[in-house]
Design an enzyme around this catalytic site. Structure first.
Site, PDB file in Angstrom:
ATOM      1  N   PHE A  57      97.445  41.771 -36.945  1.00 25.03           N
ATOM      2  CA  PHE A  57      98.153  40.737 -37.703  1.00 25.03           C
ATOM      3  C   PHE A  57      97.259  39.967 -38.670  1.00 25.03           C
ATOM      4  O   PHE A  57      97.733  39.310 -39.580  1.00 25.03           O
ATOM      5  CB  PHE A  57      98.812  39.727 -36.736  1.00 25.03           C
ATOM      6  CG  PHE A  57      97.858  38.674 -36.215  1.00 25.03           C
ATOM      7  CD1 PHE A  57      97.602  37.521 -36.952  1.00 25.03           C
ATOM      8  CD2 PHE A  57      97.191  38.834 -35.009  1.00 25.03           C
ATOM      9  CE1 PHE A  57      96.713  36.554 -36.485  1.00 25.03           C
ATOM     10  CE2 PHE A  57      96.297  37.883 -34.540  1.00 25.03           C
ATOM     11  CZ  PHE A  57      96.058  36.736 -35.286  1.00 25.03           C
TER      12      PHE A  57
ATOM     13  N   GLU B  73     103.697  43.982 -36.008  1.00 24.25           N
ATOM     14  CA  GLU B  73     105.082  43.504 -35.915  1.00 24.25           C
ATOM     15  C   GLU B  73     105.156  42.005 -36.169  1.00 24.25           C
ATOM     16  O   GLU B  73     106.226  41.440 -36.289  1.00 24.25           O
ATOM     17  CB  GLU B  73     105.686  43.866 -34.541  1.00 24.25           C
ATOM     18  CG  GLU B  73     105.034  43.206 -33.324  1.00 24.25           C
ATOM     19  CD  GLU B  73     103.769  43.924 -32.830  1.00 24.25           C
ATOM     20  OE1 GLU B  73     103.115  44.631 -33.616  1.00 24.25           O
ATOM     21  OE2 GLU B  73     103.436  43.745 -31.635  1.00 24.25           O
ATOM     22  N   ARG B  74     103.971  41.364 -36.270  1.00 30.29           N
ATOM     23  CA  ARG B  74     103.978  39.915 -36.477  1.00 30.29           C
ATOM     24  C   ARG B  74     103.932  39.536 -37.960  1.00 30.29           C
ATOM     25  O   ARG B  74     104.201  38.395 -38.303  1.00 30.29           O
ATOM     26  CB  ARG B  74     102.803  39.289 -35.727  1.00 30.29           C
ATOM     27  CG  ARG B  74     102.950  39.514 -34.227  1.00 30.29           C
ATOM     28  CD  ARG B  74     102.019  38.665 -33.439  1.00 30.29           C
ATOM     29  NE  ARG B  74     100.803  39.370 -33.101  1.00 30.29           N
ATOM     30  CZ  ARG B  74      99.839  38.844 -32.364  1.00 30.29           C
ATOM     31  NH1 ARG B  74      99.927  37.622 -31.936  1.00 30.29           N
ATOM     32  NH2 ARG B  74      98.762  39.542 -32.077  1.00 30.29           N
TER      33      ARG B  74
ATOM     34  N   SER C 281      92.843  44.449 -31.044  1.00 29.96           N
ATOM     35  CA  SER C 281      92.157  43.927 -29.862  1.00 29.96           C
ATOM     36  C   SER C 281      91.566  45.051 -29.004  1.00 29.96           C
ATOM     37  O   SER C 281      91.970  46.210 -29.106  1.00 29.96           O
ATOM     38  CB  SER C 281      93.163  43.147 -29.016  1.00 29.96           C
ATOM     39  OG  SER C 281      94.153  44.034 -28.535  1.00 29.96           O
TER      40      SER C 281
ATOM     41  N   CYS D 273      88.075  38.917 -37.653  1.00 26.26           N
ATOM     42  CA  CYS D 273      87.216  39.632 -36.698  1.00 26.26           C
ATOM     43  C   CYS D 273      85.755  39.348 -36.981  1.00 26.26           C
ATOM     44  O   CYS D 273      84.914  39.558 -36.129  1.00 26.26           O
ATOM     45  CB  CYS D 273      87.473  41.124 -36.762  1.00 26.26           C
ATOM     46  SG  CYS D 273      87.075  41.795 -38.365  1.00 26.26           S
TER      47      CYS D 273
ATOM     48  N   GLU E 155      86.814  36.387 -26.498  1.00 31.04           N
ATOM     49  CA  GLU E 155      87.082  36.170 -27.922  1.00 31.04           C
ATOM     50  C   GLU E 155      88.144  35.084 -28.038  1.00 31.04           C
ATOM     51  O   GLU E 155      89.217  35.204 -27.439  1.00 31.04           O
ATOM     52  CB  GLU E 155      87.578  37.473 -28.556  1.00 31.04           C
ATOM     53  CG  GLU E 155      87.826  37.349 -30.047  1.00 31.04           C
ATOM     54  CD  GLU E 155      88.340  38.642 -30.686  1.00 31.04           C
ATOM     55  OE1 GLU E 155      89.066  39.406 -30.017  1.00 31.04           O
ATOM     56  OE2 GLU E 155      88.032  38.867 -31.871  1.00 31.04           O
TER      57      GLU E 155
HETATM   58  P1  NAD Z   1      96.547  43.636 -31.168  1.00 33.76           P
HETATM   59  O1  NAD Z   1      95.669  44.609 -30.483  1.00 33.76           O
HETATM   60  O2  NAD Z   1      97.383  42.748 -30.369  1.00 33.76           O
HETATM   61  O3  NAD Z   1      97.533  44.432 -32.155  1.00 33.76           O
HETATM   62  C1  NAD Z   1      97.057  45.417 -33.039  1.00 33.76           C
HETATM   63  C2  NAD Z   1      98.069  46.550 -33.124  1.00 33.76           C
HETATM   64  O4  NAD Z   1      98.176  47.185 -31.846  1.00 33.76           O
HETATM   65  C3  NAD Z   1      99.466  46.061 -33.499  1.00 33.76           C
HETATM   66  O5  NAD Z   1     100.003  46.931 -34.454  1.00 33.76           O
HETATM   67  C4  NAD Z   1     100.222  46.089 -32.179  1.00 33.76           C
HETATM   68  O6  NAD Z   1     101.579  46.409 -32.358  1.00 33.76           O
HETATM   69  C5  NAD Z   1      99.526  47.171 -31.394  1.00 33.76           C
HETATM   70  N1  NAD Z   1      99.500  46.879 -29.944  1.00 33.76           N
HETATM   71  C6  NAD Z   1      99.283  45.673 -29.368  1.00 33.76           C
HETATM   72  N2  NAD Z   1      99.306  45.794 -28.031  1.00 33.76           N
HETATM   73  C7  NAD Z   1      99.544  47.087 -27.755  1.00 33.76           C
HETATM   74  C8  NAD Z   1      99.673  47.836 -26.551  1.00 33.76           C
HETATM   75  N3  NAD Z   1      99.566  47.256 -25.367  1.00 33.76           N
HETATM   76  N4  NAD Z   1      99.900  49.158 -26.641  1.00 33.76           N
HETATM   77  C9  NAD Z   1      99.985  49.755 -27.830  1.00 33.76           C
HETATM   78  N5  NAD Z   1      99.884  49.095 -29.006  1.00 33.76           N
HETATM   79  C10 NAD Z   1      99.651  47.784 -28.972  1.00 33.76           C
HETATM   80  O7  NAD Z   1      95.589  42.817 -32.170  1.00 33.76           O
HETATM   81  P2  NAD Z   1      95.987  41.574 -33.076  1.00 33.76           P
HETATM   82  O8  NAD Z   1      96.190  40.386 -32.205  1.00 33.76           O
HETATM   83  O9  NAD Z   1      97.054  41.957 -34.030  1.00 33.76           O
HETATM   84  O10 NAD Z   1      94.650  41.390 -33.921  1.00 33.76           O
HETATM   85  C11 NAD Z   1      93.591  40.575 -33.499  1.00 33.76           C
HETATM   86  C12 NAD Z   1      92.483  41.410 -32.893  1.00 33.76           C
HETATM   87  O11 NAD Z   1      92.050  42.385 -33.823  1.00 33.76           O
HETATM   88  C13 NAD Z   1      91.244  40.591 -32.566  1.00 33.76           C
HETATM   89  O12 NAD Z   1      90.730  41.032 -31.344  1.00 33.76           O
HETATM   90  C14 NAD Z   1      90.283  40.928 -33.704  1.00 33.76           C
HETATM   91  O13 NAD Z   1      88.918  40.772 -33.390  1.00 33.76           O
HETATM   92  C15 NAD Z   1      90.630  42.352 -33.964  1.00 33.76           C
HETATM   93  N6  NAD Z   1      90.254  42.754 -35.296  1.00 33.76           N
HETATM   94  C16 NAD Z   1      89.157  43.549 -35.418  1.00 33.76           C
HETATM   95  C17 NAD Z   1      88.727  43.927 -36.676  1.00 33.76           C
HETATM   96  C18 NAD Z   1      87.513  44.784 -36.833  1.00 33.76           C
HETATM   97  O14 NAD Z   1      87.337  45.374 -37.898  1.00 33.76           O
HETATM   98  N7  NAD Z   1      86.673  44.884 -35.813  1.00 33.76           N
HETATM   99  C19 NAD Z   1      89.438  43.518 -37.824  1.00 33.76           C
HETATM  100  C20 NAD Z   1      90.578  42.720 -37.637  1.00 33.76           C
HETATM  101  C21 NAD Z   1      90.972  42.347 -36.372  1.00 33.76           C
END
Ligand code: NAD
Length: 539
Positions: free
Chosen positions: A171, A198-199, A248, A303, A422
């Site tokens: 997101f 989805e957010r 994440s 991130c 985090e």
């Molecule tokens: P998230 O993991 O909740 O969601 C990311 C994607 O995964 C979404 O499209 C979501 O629909 C999907 N998802 C979530 N839970 C799932 C599950 N249990 N099973 C399958 N799919 C699932 O992450 P977020 O909250 O959207 O983003 C924040 C996180 O992303 C933070 O931890 C941040 O550090 C990380 N991030 C990392 C980078 C990098 O380059 N290292 C860049 C941006 C964000």
């Protein structure tokens, strides 16, 4: 998940202000270059984080819709692969121009759905646009190698597209992260299915509209929606050859394992805990300004946010000056002039962040600025963090004139939850260490390894730090050292899955989206005279 209401068929209907949205329209899928209303029975409500008004409903796309997207991408692949690289480049030029023309519209969608300030949202778009601009150089990036390895014999190496690839996005960067994948994947001849968060899928829907306008043929760029169910579909669908994931650790580690087990290529960037080591010999004002901006910008939801300060030696006395700077930051709706920090993504995120602040308090850290429970006047229902100031000398005297701002936690110890987890909010945790060696050890002991920074005026100190530190992206007097697209995003340790072998964009990004094919040919210039066939390896 809520029941469906009216359906929208174009991204043009996306609202882009904090105004009350009377009739939110549903987010469509984008398949075969068409916005198509979903037949979903499950919908995810999307609220403006500044107001918590409903903006749109995002479908849990049906199995038939998910399959239709894959079929569309698979059908488009042979012709797209066969399209000349010059023709693909022309489309990329057009795409870049359209993104630039629609820059404000994309940024407004991000501010509305994600919450970050409009100026910061423009940066979100720009960082993705730069990947697309770099992909315009595909004609000079894609050529393989050729060598005459023996008389009349050549070995040449081609880079061929993989087929259908998929991107699963987080997101926090609704434009940049889809654009880490779309330009490189398509310029190299793949077709792609994007599942935005989805957010906040709005920016991706605009990017889809622009892809069609730029001339991408139907099926080259598709967008489907949903949460875990859609992700599982992507992970298990045999026609999808590669998966790009950013998000994440919880989701990413699972996605990496399941997609890899299914034989797919996976690149996966995960969570972070980015440290800055502050040395007494640094340019103090530069360092403190840079740290404050990098800790609290985007409400800490980057991130590469600088969320952890390691104050070396006497710099432990500088926290008060950081607090002064942090207090000057304005918390308000992202469209408001002068806002530095917008809301966090959801009430649940706010609750989680506030819980971590409470845990720090309970574990004995010093809450120098407490951002819990903010209500900017115009946005009483948003997910803001409010400041109550607790001067360290008078922790019990809470001032009546509350200010709005971020959270600063001093005297943190490595065992505390606020250090181990985090936080992903506008919270800066500060640890004190006596020496540079202690700082390096502390940072290397942390399981994450995304980014790190050092503030010093000594080249020798910076050199030692750079060599000994394990984080994958190092800034020397640079607070958020995100590499530009000519390099690659090189997180390390727990911040990447699979040991970071497949990194995003740059040369590794190009390698990720292409399969190497090596061809060895023999074109004899003279007739062969050998009497007997040789069965030995040539020597
Ligand atoms: P998230 O993991 O909740 O969601 C990311 C994607 O995964 C979404 O499209 C979501 O629909 C999907 N998802 C979530 N839970 C799932 C599950 N249990 N099973 C399958 N799919 C699932 O992450 P977020 O909250 O959207 O983003 C924040 C996180 O992303 C933070 O931890 C941040 O550090 C990380 N991030 C990392 C980078 C990098 O380059 N290292 C860049 C941006 C964000």
């Amino acid at each position: 998940l809520a029941p469906a209401t009216a359906a929208a068929t174009s991204s043009a209907s996306y609202p882009t202000t904090h105004e009350q949205i009377q009739q939110p329209s549903d987010t469509p899928n984008f398949i075969d270059n068409k916005f198509t209303a979903s037949q979903a029975t499950q919908w995810i409500d999307l609220h403006d984080p500044a107001t918590n008004n409903l903006v749109t409903r995002v479908p849990q796309s049906t199995d038939a819709e998910l399959k239709a997207a894959v079929e569309s991408a698979q059908k488009a692949f042979p012709a797209w692969k066969a399209t000349s690289v010059l023709a693909r480049q022309q489309i990329m030029f057009k795409y870049v121009a359209l993104i630039r023309e629609n820059w404000d519209r994309l940024a407004a969608s991000i501010t509305l759905e994600q919450g970050k300030t409009f100026a910061d949202a423009k940066g979100d778009v720009l960082r993705g646009l730069q990947v697309a601009e770099t992909a315009c150089g595909i004609t000079t990036q894609l050529p393989g190698e050729v060598l005459e390895v023996a008389k009349d014999m050549e070995t040449r190496n081609y880079r061929e597209p993989l087929g259908v690839v998929a991107a699963i996005c987080p997101f926090n960067f609704p434009a940049m992260i889809p654009l880490w994948s779309i330009p490189i994947a398509t310029a190299t001849g793949n077709t792609i299915i994007v599942k935005p968060s989805e957010r906040d899928p709005g920016a991706m829907m605009i990017l889809a509209e622009l892809a069609e306008k730029a001339g991408f043929p139907p099926g080259v760029v598709n967008v489907i929606h949903g949460a875990a169910k859609t992700v599982d579909f992507i992970l298990d669908e045999p026609l999808i050859k590669a998966v790009s994931f950013v998000g994440s650790n919880k989701a990413g580690e699972y996605i990496y394992q399941r997609a890899s087990a299914n034989g797919k290529r996976v690149q996966a960037n995960l969570g972070a805990k980015n440290h800055a080591a502050v040395l007494p010999d640094c340019n103090k004002n530069h360092a403190l300004n840079a740290i404050t901006g990098a800790a609290f910008g985007a409400a800490g939801q980057r991130c590469m946010a600088l969320s952890t300060l390691v104050l070396v030696g006497e710099t432990k006395n500088w926290v008060e000056e950081i607090a002064e700077r942090a207090k000057g930051l304005v918390v308000n709706g992202g469209f408001e002039e002068g806002t530095d920090i917008g809301p966090v993504i959801s009430p649940q995120a706010k609750e989680r962040i506030e819980g971590l602040i409470a845990s720090a308090e309970a574990e004995g850290a010093q809450i120098l600025i407490d951002g819990r429970g903010a209500k900017p006047e115009k946005y009483p229902n948003g997910n803001f963090e409010k400041v109550k100031l607790y001067p360290p000398a008078a922790l019990t005297q809470r001032p009546a004139n509350e200010q709005i701002g971020p959270t600063l936690i001093a005297n943190v110890e490595p065992h505390m939850r606020c250090y181990r987890e985090e936080i992903f909010g506008p919270v800066l945790v500060c640890l004190n260490v006596p020496t540079l060696d202690d700082a390096i050890k502390l940072i290397n002991d942390n399981e994450y390894g995304n980014g790190v920074a050092i503030f010093t005026s000594s080249g020798a100190t910076a050199g030692k730090f750079t060599k000994e530190i394990e984080a994958g992206q190092v800034g020397i007097n640079v607070p958020i050292p995100v590499p530009l697209p000519m390099f690659s995003f090189t997180g390390n340790k727990k911040s990447v899955a699979g040991g970071g072998s497949n990194t995003f964009y740059g040369k590794p990004g190009l390698a990720f989206y292409t399969q190497s094919k090596t061809v060895t040919s023999l074109w004899r210039s003279e007739d062969a005279t050998m009497a007997k066939a040789s069965v030995n390896m040539p020597t």
